[in-house]
Design a protein around this motif. Structure first.
Motif, PDB file in Angstrom:
ATOM      1  N   ARG A  70      11.051  16.029   4.661  1.00 53.76           N
ATOM      2  CA  ARG A  70      10.552  15.355   5.858  1.00 53.76           C
ATOM      3  C   ARG A  70      10.172  13.938   5.493  1.00 53.76           C
ATOM      4  N   ILE A  71       9.906  13.121   6.497  1.00 43.99           N
ATOM      5  CA  ILE A  71       9.548  11.737   6.238  1.00 43.99           C
ATOM      6  C   ILE A  71       8.261  11.682   5.415  1.00 43.99           C
ATOM      7  N   ASP A  72       8.199  10.725   4.514  1.00 37.35           N
ATOM      8  CA  ASP A  72       7.052  10.600   3.616  1.00 37.35           C
ATOM      9  C   ASP A  72       6.025   9.654   4.249  1.00 37.35           C
ATOM     10  N   ALA A  73       5.239  10.189   5.166  1.00 33.80           N
ATOM     11  CA  ALA A  73       4.248   9.370   5.856  1.00 33.80           C
ATOM     12  C   ALA A  73       3.122   8.942   4.928  1.00 33.80           C
ATOM     13  N   THR A  74       2.911   9.682   3.834  1.00 37.83           N
ATOM     14  CA  THR A  74       1.836   9.325   2.901  1.00 37.83           C
ATOM     15  C   THR A  74       2.151   8.018   2.189  1.00 37.83           C
ATOM     16  N   SER A  75       3.351   7.914   1.634  1.00 33.16           N
ATOM     17  CA  SER A  75       3.750   6.655   0.993  1.00 33.16           C
ATOM     18  C   SER A  75       3.832   5.536   2.020  1.00 33.16           C
ATOM     19  N   GLY A  76       4.245   5.859   3.235  1.00 33.68           N
ATOM     20  CA  GLY A  76       4.256   4.854   4.292  1.00 33.68           C
ATOM     21  C   GLY A  76       2.871   4.318   4.579  1.00 33.68           C
ATOM     22  N   ALA A  77       1.870   5.202   4.543  1.00 30.52           N
ATOM     23  CA  ALA A  77       0.491   4.759   4.764  1.00 30.52           C
ATOM     24  C   ALA A  77       0.016   3.847   3.640  1.00 30.52           C
ATOM     25  N   VAL A  78       0.409   4.157   2.404  1.00 27.95           N
ATOM     26  CA  VAL A  78       0.017   3.331   1.262  1.00 27.95           C
ATOM     27  C   VAL A  78       0.568   1.918   1.402  1.00 27.95           C
ATOM     28  N   LEU A  79       1.865   1.808   1.656  1.00 25.53           N
ATOM     29  CA  LEU A  79       2.490   0.485   1.743  1.00 25.53           C
ATOM     30  C   LEU A  79       2.046  -0.270   2.989  1.00 25.53           C
ATOM     31  N   ALA A  80       1.924   0.426   4.113  1.00 28.72           N
ATOM     32  CA  ALA A  80       1.502  -0.251   5.333  1.00 28.72           C
ATOM     33  C   ALA A  80       0.090  -0.801   5.200  1.00 28.72           C
ATOM     34  N   THR A  81      -0.802  -0.035   4.589  1.00 31.14           N
ATOM     35  CA  THR A  81      -2.174  -0.501   4.393  1.00 31.14           C
ATOM     36  C   THR A  81      -2.215  -1.680   3.438  1.00 31.14           C
ATOM     37  N   ALA A  82      -1.474  -1.581   2.340  1.00 32.07           N
ATOM     38  CA  ALA A  82      -1.474  -2.654   1.341  1.00 32.07           C
ATOM     39  C   ALA A  82      -0.972  -3.963   1.929  1.00 32.07           C
ATOM     40  N   PHE A  83       0.140  -3.921   2.645  1.00 33.42           N
ATOM     41  CA  PHE A  83       0.703  -5.143   3.209  1.00 33.42           C
ATOM     42  C   PHE A  83      -0.083  -5.617   4.429  1.00 33.42           C
ATOM     43  N   SER A  84      -0.664  -4.700   5.182  1.00 33.94           N
ATOM     44  CA  SER A  84      -1.461  -5.107   6.331  1.00 33.94           C
ATOM     45  C   SER A  84      -2.673  -5.915   5.895  1.00 33.94           C
ATOM     46  N   VAL A  85      -3.332  -5.459   4.824  1.00 35.06           N
ATOM     47  CA  VAL A  85      -4.517  -6.168   4.339  1.00 35.06           C
ATOM     48  C   VAL A  85      -4.133  -7.457   3.622  1.00 35.06           C
ATOM     49  N   SER A  86      -3.131  -7.394   2.749  1.00 31.70           N
ATOM     50  CA  SER A  86      -2.778  -8.570   1.929  1.00 31.70           C
ATOM     51  C   SER A  86      -2.079  -9.656   2.728  1.00 31.70           C
ATOM     52  N   GLN A  87      -1.272  -9.268   3.735  1.00 35.43           N
ATOM     53  CA  GLN A  87      -0.528 -10.256   4.508  1.00 35.43           C
ATOM     54  C   GLN A  87      -1.153 -10.551   5.861  1.00 35.43           C
ATOM     55  N   GLY A  88      -2.258  -9.870   6.170  1.00 38.50           N
ATOM     56  CA  GLY A  88      -2.929 -10.118   7.441  1.00 38.50           C
ATOM     57  C   GLY A  88      -2.163  -9.618   8.647  1.00 38.50           C
ATOM     58  N   ILE A  89      -1.456  -8.479   8.501  1.00 34.29           N
ATOM     59  CA  ILE A  89      -0.660  -7.918   9.593  1.00 34.29           C
ATOM     60  C   ILE A  89      -1.537  -6.989  10.417  1.00 34.29           C
ATOM     61  N   ASP A  90      -1.342  -6.997  11.722  1.00 35.55           N
ATOM     62  CA  ASP A  90      -2.064  -6.074  12.596  1.00 35.55           C
ATOM     63  C   ASP A  90      -1.729  -4.638  12.200  1.00 35.55           C
ATOM     64  N   PRO A  91      -2.727  -3.753  12.110  1.00 32.15           N
ATOM     65  CA  PRO A  91      -2.455  -2.371  11.669  1.00 32.15           C
ATOM     66  C   PRO A  91      -1.397  -1.652  12.493  1.00 32.15           C
ATOM     67  N   GLU A  92      -1.443  -1.806  13.820  1.00 34.93           N
ATOM     68  CA  GLU A  92      -0.458  -1.129  14.658  1.00 34.93           C
ATOM     69  C   GLU A  92       0.936  -1.677  14.413  1.00 34.93           C
ATOM     70  N   LEU A  93       1.030  -2.989  14.180  1.00 36.17           N
ATOM     71  CA  LEU A  93       2.318  -3.590  13.866  1.00 36.17           C
ATOM     72  C   LEU A  93       2.813  -3.128  12.503  1.00 36.17           C
ATOM     73  N   ALA A  94       1.892  -2.960  11.565  1.00 39.16           N
ATOM     74  CA  ALA A  94       2.269  -2.488  10.232  1.00 39.16           C
ATOM     75  C   ALA A  94       2.797  -1.056  10.279  1.00 39.16           C
TER      76      ALA A  94
END
Length: 298
Positions: A70-94
């Motif tokens: 199945r899709i790996d939502a856990t790794s997706g959460a790791v990368l989305a959180t990391a880039f959202s915080v470091s690049q200033g991306i809106d969480p929903e957009l991330a």
């Protein structure tokens, strides 16, 4: 800009979470836990929990059976959180632009991990025939390495070399606001999709009345306590305009207690279900002439 130690910790967590999901099952491999850990490492816990909770709801009704991936939502959460915080991306957009695509792509690394562990499985089989218990334990532990790499390696590469790409992608999206709005709307729909999948697999035909009661109570309690909270705020605003020597004081203690009400109702229904279960006599399943069990519900 992410620090080297943040990349290291996120990579190590990614390696551990899949092993935990397959063995210990302590929920450390869940998307919401991944968002919590990633947010803690990146220094923005609120963003991590927002992204993790959104992805947790998305995969709420999705599971793996047998050798299915199945899709790996856990790794997706790791990368989305990391880039959202470091690049200033809106969480929903991330969630829409990073988490979901990454979760889908890592299905292939999941398959690679499953295939590679068969080598150690065959070695374990050979060791079993020889009663070589040390070899059994050794190959069992070595089998965790391909699983860990199936998550740690893509996460590390994305964190180490994907920052510029993500930054360029965000700048391109920001030039077209309608695209960002559409992706944000899609991210908000994902939790609803997760609930729809979950409801599809639940035995709703037998418990439709509970679903209806729960929905009605949620709607009513939300409206009720929302109005109470608004009333308390209005009264506090009126009292706040009075002179200090008027002797009138008001403290706004009205809170949104809808979840407390739902919890009380849930406890009541749980107790009711337990009492009804105690009253029902246990009926032994009937066996056919071929020895098969005809009734799968005891």
């Amino acid at each position: 800009m992410m620090q080297w130690w943040q990349i290291l910790l996120l990579t190590l967590y990614s390696a551990y979470q899949i092993c935990d999901e397959l063995t210990i099952v302590s929920s450390a491999g869940s998307p919401v836990f991944a968002g919590f850990i990633s947010g803690l490492i990146m220094g923005d816990l609120a963003t991590g929990l927002t992204i993790g909770a959104s992805l947790q709801l998305m995969v709420l009704g999705v599971g793996t059976f047998g050798g299915a991936s199945r899709i790996d939502a856990t790794s997706g959460a790791v990368l989305a959180t990391a880039f959202s915080v470091s690049q200033g991306i809106d969480p929903e957009l991330a969630v829409a632009t990073i988490a979901v695509p990454v979760a889908a792509l890592l299905v292939y690394t999941d398959i690679a991990g499953r295939f590679s562990t068969t080598y150690f499985a065959h070695r374990v089989d050979a060791a079993v025939e020889k009663f070589d218990y040390a070899a059994i334990e050794r190959n069992y532990l070595l089998g965790a390495i391909p699983w860990a790499l199936s998550r740690a390696l893509p996460v590390f590469l994305a964190l180490a070399f994907g920052g510029e790409f993500v930054d360029a992608m965000v700048q391109a999206i920001q030039q077209y606001q309608w695209v960002a709005n559409g992706l944000t709307l899609a991210a908000r729909m994902l939790p609803g999709l997760g609930f729809a999948i979950l409801l599809h697999y639940l035995p709703l035909k037998r418990n439709l009345h509970y679903l209806a009661v729960g929905f009605a109570l949620t709607a009513m309690l939300t409206v009720l306590y929302g109005n109470v909270s608004a009333l308390g705020g209005a009264v506090a605003g009126i009292v706040g305009t009075l002179p200090e020597d008027s002797g009138v004081a008001f403290v706004n203690n009205f809170k949104g207690l809808s979840m407390i009400g739902i919890a009380i109702v849930g406890i009541f229904l749980s107790v009711l279900h337990y009492i009804n279960g105690q009253k029902v006599a246990v009926v032994a399943p009937s066996n056919s002439e071929s020895g098969e069990i005809d009734d799968d519900e005891i």
